[in-house]
Design an enzyme around this catalytic site. Structure first.
Site, PDB file in Angstrom:
ATOM      1  N   ASP A  89      -7.603   1.645   2.434  1.00  0.00           N
ATOM      2  CA  ASP A  89      -7.165   2.562   3.500  1.00  0.00           C
ATOM      3  C   ASP A  89      -8.034   3.804   3.701  1.00  0.00           C
ATOM      4  OD1 ASP A  89      -5.479   3.230   5.586  1.00  0.00           O
ATOM      5  OD2 ASP A  89      -4.080   4.351   4.333  1.00  0.00           O
TER       6      ASP A  89
ATOM      7  N   HIS B 239      -6.049   9.794  -0.356  1.00  0.00           N
ATOM      8  CA  HIS B 239      -6.741   9.773   0.933  1.00  0.00           C
ATOM      9  C   HIS B 239      -5.937  10.364   2.090  1.00  0.00           C
ATOM     10  CE1 HIS B 239      -4.845   5.728   0.519  1.00  0.00           C
ATOM     11  NE2 HIS B 239      -4.491   5.954   1.762  1.00  0.00           N
TER      12      HIS B 239
ATOM     13  N   HIS C 269       0.863  -1.189   0.000  1.00  0.00           N
ATOM     14  CA  HIS C 269       0.000   0.000   0.000  1.00  0.00           C
ATOM     15  C   HIS C 269       0.893   1.231   0.000  1.00  0.00           C
ATOM     16  CE1 HIS C 269      -3.193   2.778   0.672  1.00  0.00           C
ATOM     17  NE2 HIS C 269      -2.642   3.209   1.777  1.00  0.00           N
TER      18      HIS C 269
HETATM   19 ZN   LIG Z   1      -3.011   5.017   2.811  1.00  0.00          ZN
END
Ligand SMILES: [Zn+2]
Length: 1006
Positions: free
Chosen positions: A197, A441, A73
């Site tokens: 996430d 994000h 990620h």
């Molecule tokens: Zn993240």
């Protein structure tokens, strides 16, 4: 069709011997209908096929299949900047280097054909790709072709869902998916959306993903109470209906909650960033751990499977910036898979395999998982995490990215002459990429470190240069005149060097909407008297508002005039300073009111706003047309931010909104006020404190009251962190309900202390009722509706009946311990914020027509470009054109031109949207379907060929198909055969239709 289908016994394309009941190895599995039933359903489903799943691995039909998904990620900026993450710089802040991750993963994949990996963030991947040799690129293409490297999601970034506008989401997804389509074709097209996430999930995001053509969606973060309920009810995987307007299954999306967020099960992390022991197979070694590890894994898998419905489960094997040394992960996973599967000879029914989200989804689809949760199962927001994030770094939230949509439209209207012209080479791509990065994000949400937020701003600023060249080329072409154009990037805070110094100048105002707009232009000027002339040379009324020199920050005088703007086009006005004795040039002075005995009123033909004589606060709004009168008390309050208390150590911070007490404190109980009344504007200037002020204004013709607030720098010398809100209190009986938009599009009902899908145990009475407000929030008693539109995403709520509040600014002294490790101090550019709330009072029946059209105009406000004048003819050889429309006729009010942009040589991307929901507007019938003729719609080009695509333009609509799911609401209704007639394009309520248009530009001749 691959071997997997035969192994599972399901025949996607009809094998004659397919028969027999589905068998499960474990008692937990519910009895399902006979296979032939599904087979019939499958065959009946139009367009059903398994495109893109041919390369998936084989599973064991009578075993519990554990899909191990190796992944990383990679945040596109968080604790480090995008470049620092990519190159692996500043590893003292966080050890992370994306270039090494991709290098390492590719080498590891080549070592063993069973290994698989997924990659997500195209902002990083595309950068890495462009740095590779042809040979490496070919190797990677081959891995993608074989399904060993799979792209999931495939957006430029993994966008935030709370603070983003749907237009920006569609743009950033289009950018990333186009890279994949151009680079890898069908092989690289992601089948699965992957938002592991982002801090909470919006219904509109699910709707958009469905319309983008995704077969399924997996996420990691949700409210812990929601997750617990889903686990108990075996509803971790279900179909989410993303729209109440769009006909199913258009906005239906299979949605799965991942078991461990996006991390591996405890003790099974084999990354350089982890400390778990590797697999030690040597029985002579004192560290030998095979038996213990295999038993543990089998237990974990069995336990997890209790909460999922099929004999397939998924485990995410990776986490933030993992796989920099991919060999560590893969070497141990190789061993784990071999050792676990070796137990099958001893009776184990667990089968571990390398897999991907798409291959896992494919097995669920083949199992014909019936979605017990039902289709109408909205996923609850994790509001405690979501809402404060929606406020964001105020420095970023106020950043005008304004060049972007206008530049793309003009690039499309003008064609190649916009890219190369008298001002040089211009392009919109760098700004589009910077805008896409901003949707990440940790960016727009405000959860990055301050130096990273500064870097996002740097990227935006760098994109402006080429964008302004493009705008200049396009305007010169359309005006037929070269000018020295000036772009006032800080006009929203009344700074524009040209208008503040020049005695005469031209103002070109571009309207990006597909309908005419009347717009009040406000320009900071030097003191004096000005005459304004319209595109036909006629003098138009103008006014000047002067601010006292005691105002802080110092406010220059502002020139006002109303501009009439054609659809998708511009008008050019001229402004000249004249000697002050001329009678029409009167600059009114503000009237100082120190005391008054009766309510102070501002009004126009539609609206009246009244102010309390004792406090100077807004006290009543009247809608004259509908004869509605509502007491509305509005002022500013602040919550004292918690630094932790005896109930919880949790402090308020970048991620968490946690006030200390339930009742916020007023910034001031009264305001110093001044009144300005001219022919063009009526304003009440309120000053609440040295750091909080507001102007409440009405322009002629306007149906709303505008509240322009200025807040900051918030004083924290008393050591109290403060979260400042604007609150509207009314006597409306709202029964605990209020309404917020979802990513600026559909409206969702919110109920205080309530979640629609589970019985809420409310532990945070304020934050637990806060929701993201991207464009609007409203309350209604069924007869009257008070709507507040925002000019940016904010957190908002209705904490008691009749009340509405929006968080406008925050300054906090303590970090909330959620990873960013910095208090939200908002020093520098973010310390002072100016923004607008537009307030509409209407009947509940007529309200949508007001807020839909006003929100459209607020998001795509006209763009002002100045020029000193004295330019030279260009292209036309005639007098400059002072008015232009890119449309032959304006669009109906229910239609929004969402995208008009260049897509390639003589190719444009066009998105048209019905901006009303089903049944939302009854008065003007704006919710009715609307039909357009695109053949002759645009004035500068002719469409020679039109193709309809999915929302992100990576598949033709007629060729696109999605996996079908059996739901407890029965099979999807039969779709009518698809036909495309450019002269007959019908938009249903809330429908977005996306087209690729081959075009020929016309000579610009007016
Ligand atoms: Zn993240």
């Amino acid at each position: 069709m691959g071997a997997y289908a035969r192994a599972s016994g399901v025949c996607a394309r009809g094998c004659p011997d397919a028969a027999g009941p589905w068998t499960f190895s474990r008692a937990l599995r519910p009895q399902l209908l006979p296979l032939c039933f599904f087979l019939l359903l499958w065959l009946a489903a139009p367009g059903a096929r398994a495109g893109g799943y041919e390369t998936c691995p084989t599973v064991q039909p009578n075993m519990l299949n554990v899909h191990l998904v190796p992944h990383t990620h990679d945040d596109v900026g968080w604790l480090k900047t995008v470049d620092q993450y990519f190159y692996g710089i500043k590893n003292d802040i966080q050890h992370a280097g994306v270039q090494y991750i991709l290098d390492s993963v590719i080498s590891a994949l080549l070592e063993d054909p069973t290994r698989r990996f997924i990659y997500v963030e195209i902002a990083f991947f595309s950068r890495w790709w462009h740095q590779q040799t042809n040979a490496t690129q070919e190797v990677v293409r081959d891995l993608v072709r074989q399904g060993r490297l799979e792209f999931a999601n495939g957006g430029w970034v993994m966008n935030d869902e709370a603070a983003t506008h749907y237009g920006a989401i569609v743009d950033q997804m289009t950018l990333g998916l186009r890279f994949l389509e151009d680079t890898f074709g069908n092989d690289g097209r992601p089948r699965v959306a992957w938002h592991i996430d982002p801090f909470g999930h919006s219904r509109e995001q699910a709707s958009l993903f469905a319309q983008m053509g995704f077969d399924g969606f997996f996420f990691g973060r949700l409210d812990y109470q929601d997750k617990w309920v889903r686990m108990q009810k075996l509803e971790m995987e279900q179909v989410w209906r993303g729209s109440a307007s769009l006909k199913p299954p258009t906005a239906d999306l299979f949605t799965g909650v991942l078991p461990n967020g996006y991390n591996p099960p405890r003790n099974l992390c084999w990354d350089v960033l982890c400390v778990d022991p590797p697999v030690v197979e040597d029985p002579q070694s004192p560290e030998y751990n095979v038996k213990e590890l295999v038993d543990y894994f089998l237990n974990v898998a069995t336990a997890q499977s209790r909460y999922y419905l099929t004999n397939n489960i998924v485990m995410t094997m990776g986490s933030d910036f993992q796989y920099e040394n991919a060999n560590m992960w893969f070497k141990n996973l190789d061993k784990l898979i071999r050792l676990v599967n070796a137990q099958q000879a001893k009776g184990s029914s667990v089968h571990a395999l390398y897999s991907t989200p798409a291959c896992y989804l494919w097995e669920l689809n083949k199992a014909n998982l019936t979605c017990l949760g039902g289709l109408a199962c909205p996923v609850g927001h994790d509001s405690a995490l979501n809402a404060p994030a929606a406020v964001g770094h105020s420095g970023l939230a106020t950043f005008p990215g304004a060049c972007s949509p206008e530049a793309r439209q003009l690039e499309a209207l003008v064609g190649p002459a916009a890219n190369v012209g008298p001002y040089g080479s211009g392009e919109s791509a760098p700004l589009n990429e910077a805008m896409a990065v901003l949707q990440h994000h940790d960016a727009v949400s405000g959860t990055s470190r301050q130096h990273v937020a500064d870097d996002y701003a740097r990227q935006l600023a760098a994109g402006w240069g080429p964008c302004e060249v493009l705008l200049s080329n396009a305007l010169a072409r359309l005006r037929g005149f070269k000018e020295h154009f000036a772009f006032c990037r800080q006009l929203n805070i009344s700074i524009c060097p040209l208008s503040q110094t020049a005695a005469r100048f031209l103002v070109t105002i571009y309207n990006p909407l597909g309908r005419k707009v009347n717009w009040m232009v406000r320009l900071p000027v030097s003191e004096g008297v000005f005459v304004v002339k319209d595109p036909n040379g006629r003098t138009v009324p103008s006014d000047m508002v002067i601010f006292p020199s005691s105002d802080r920050p110092v406010h220059p005088p502002e020139l006002l005039f109303s501009a009439s703007l054609p659809a998708l086009g511009f008008s050019t006005y001229s402004v000249a300073q004249v000697p002050s004795w001329k009678p029409q040039a009167r600059a009114p002075q503000p009237i100082l009111r120190r005391s008054w005995s009766h309510p102070l009123t501002i009004e126009n033909e539609h609206i009246q706003a009244m102010f309390d004589p004792d406090t100077g606060l807004l006290m009543e709004i009247v809608n004259k047309n509908q004869q509605l009168r509502l007491p509305v008390h509005q002022t500013f309050f602040w919550y004292n931010a918690s630094i932790g208390d005896n109930k919880s150590a949790q402090a308020s911070g970048a991620y968490i909104f946690r006030p200390n007490q339930q009742e916020p404190l007023p910034v001031s109980r009264w305001a110093q006020i001044r009144l300005v009344k001219t022919a063009l504007v009526q304003e009440v200037h309120q000053k609440f404190s040295a750091w909080c002020s507001q102007v409440i204004r009405l322009y002629p013709g306007q149906q709303h009251v505008e509240l322009e607030w200025s807040v900051g720098p918030i004083p924290v010398g008393d050591t109290w962190g403060k979260e400042v809100i604007s609150r509207f209190d009314t006597p409306l009986e709202t029964k605990g309900r209020f309404y917020t938009d979802s990513n600026g599009r559909e409206i969702l009902e919110r109920r205080r202390d309530y979640r629609p899908t589970w019985k809420l145990n409310q532990t945070e009475p304020m934050a637990g009722n806060y929701y993201p407000v991207n464009t609007r929030i409203y309350i209604t008693d069924g007869n009257m509706q008070l709507t507040v539109l925002t000019d940016r995403s904010q957190g908002g709520s209705s904490l008691r009946d009749g009340s509405l509040e929006l968080m406008v600014h925050r300054r906090l002294l303590k970090d909330d311990g959620r990873g960013v490790s910095e208090p939200l101090m908002e020093n520098g550019s973010g310390s002072w914020v100016r923004g607008r709330h537009l307030v509409l009072l209407d009947t509940a029946q007529a309200a949508a027509a007001g807020h839909r059209l006003l929100a459209e105009q607020e998001v795509l406000a006209p763009q002002v470009v100045l020029a000193a004048g004295g330019g030279a003819p260009y292209n036309l050889g005639a007098a400059p054109r002072t008015q232009f429309s890119g449309l032959r006729s304006e669009l109906p009010p229910s239609v929004h031109l969402l995208t008009l942009a260049s897509w390639g040589p003589e190719m444009l991307l066009l998105r048209l949207e019905h901006q009303f929901a089903l049944g939302e507007d009854s008065g003007r019938n704006l919710s009715a379907p609307v039909t357009l003729n695109l053949r002759d719609l645009f004035s500068t080009f002719t469409i020679t060929r039109l193709q309809e695509t999915t929302l992100v333009a990576n598949q033709l609509r007629e060729a696109a198909s999605r996996l079908k799911w059996t739901t407890n609401t029965g099979p999807a209704p039969h779709q009518t055969p698809y036909q495309l007639d450019p002269a007959n394009i019908t938009l249903q309520p809330m429908e977005i239709r996306t087209f690729l248009a081959s075009v020929q530009w016309k000579e610009v001749d007016g």
